[in-house]
Write an enzyme that holds these catalytic residues in place. Structure first.
Site, PDB file in Angstrom:
ATOM      1  NE  ARG A   5       5.745   8.972  -1.708  1.00  0.00           N
ATOM      2  CZ  ARG A   5       4.664   9.739  -1.825  1.00  0.00           C
ATOM      3  NH1 ARG A   5       4.583  10.617  -2.811  1.00  0.00           N
ATOM      4  NH2 ARG A   5       3.673   9.629  -0.957  1.00  0.00           N
ATOM      5  CG  MET A  51      13.603   8.414   5.114  1.00  0.00           C
ATOM      6  SD  MET A  51      13.643   8.097   6.898  1.00  0.00           S
ATOM      7  CE  MET A  51      11.909   7.741   7.202  1.00  0.00           C
ATOM      8  CB  VAL A 111       2.946  -3.436   4.084  1.00  0.00           C
ATOM      9  CG1 VAL A 111       4.145  -3.053   3.242  1.00  0.00           C
ATOM     10  CG2 VAL A 111       2.189  -2.217   4.597  1.00  0.00           C
ATOM     11  CE1 TYR A 149       4.279   7.568  11.882  1.00  0.00           C
ATOM     12  CE2 TYR A 149       5.002   8.973  13.694  1.00  0.00           C
ATOM     13  CZ  TYR A 149       5.266   8.306  12.512  1.00  0.00           C
ATOM     14  OH  TYR A 149       6.530   8.359  11.969  1.00  0.00           O
ATOM     15  CB  VAL A 184      13.771  12.409   7.726  1.00  0.00           C
ATOM     16  CG1 VAL A 184      14.595  12.064   6.485  1.00  0.00           C
ATOM     17  CG2 VAL A 184      14.369  11.738   8.964  1.00  0.00           C
ATOM     18  CB  THR A 221      10.521  12.055   3.270  1.00  0.00           C
ATOM     19  OG1 THR A 221       9.388  12.261   4.128  1.00  0.00           O
ATOM     20  CG2 THR A 221      11.694  11.527   4.083  1.00  0.00           C
TER      21      THR A 221
END
Length: 249
Positions: free
Chosen positions: A17, A19, A63, A154, A187, A189
């Site tokens: 989903r 980007m 990941v 982050y 962005v 999203t």
């Protein structure tokens, strides 16, 4: 096959989903075959149904798990050939400064946003060296270019991605492998849907559609960027250019 990435196999983490999905759509439209890795398996499979099983496959990918990465690369290779391009897109963000940030959230953010990029690179690099070519595209953030208030984990992870990108560009350039970092700003999203934010700090005065980032991903995945490695490419409407809120006087 025709298109700017015709015949290339692209592995995208976090591709179900946002980007990642936009990148998959754009790359397929230009001739690529995409492997969509995500813990959101249902969303990844829905995207495959949209794109078509002849050009896309969905795989479960955590990941933070290197053995999972190895299995995904093996599955991708068996289906479409060893990945020519890796887009390390999976990521999360957590809040908190160094005083109040939760320690477990710090570790989880670093594991996904930074260690996940390392593990993905490790999983594809030997095969890329054998092929004598490859493009690894690491999704950082503008938080990897400037400080980001109240986002200690982050920002640390995203700055770490830049260091890993530049070091890997040096390590693997002799094998024809290019490694670049992309730094999206604001962005639209699902990850950012609940955020309250203004756009006065952005010279262009708005946020970006996901496909505006995908255009850069396409360039870096294609042979058009054959002399680009170790780069940091901001897609931020000018947000990191300077203080857009400073008075004219």
């Amino acid at each position: 096959m025709t298109g700017r990435v015709a015949g290339k196999t692209v592995l995208i983490s976090g591709g179900g989903r946002g980007m990642g999905a936009a990148h998959a759509r754009r790359l397929v439209s230009e001739g690529a075959r995409v492997v969509i890795g995500d813990v959101l398996v249902d969303e990844a499979e829905a995207l495959v149904a949209e794109l078509g099983p002849d050009v896309a496959m969905a795989v479960r990918l955590d990941v933070t798990d290197y053995e999972n990465w190895r299995r995904v690369v093996d599955e991708a290779t068996a289906r479409f050939g060893h990945p020519d391009v890796l887009v390390n897109n999976a990521g999360i963000f957590t809040r908190g400064d160094a005083e109040i940030a939760d320690i477990e959230e710090w570790r989880r953010t670093i594991d996904i946003d930074l260690t996940g990029v390392f593990l993905g690179t490790k999983a594809v690099i030997t095969g890329m060296k054998r092929k004598g070519a490859g493009s690894i595209i690491n999704i950082s953030s503008i938080a990897g270019l400037v400080g980001f208030k109240n986002r200690a984990a982050y920002a640390a992870a995203k700055w770490g991605v830049v260091g890993l990108t530049k070091t890997s560009a040096l390590d693997f350039g002799e094998f024809g492998i290019r490694v670049n970092a992309v730094h999206p700003g604001s962005v639209r999203t699902p990850l950012t849907a609940g955020l309250e934010r203004g756009f006065g700090q952005i010279p262009l005065g708005r946020d970006a559609a996901a496909d505006e980032v995908s255009q850069l991903i396409l360039f870096l995945a294609s042979d058009e960027s054959s002399f680009c490695t170790g780069g940091s490419f901001a897609v931020d409407g000018g947000e990191t250019a300077g203080n857009n809120l400073r008075a004219d006087a």
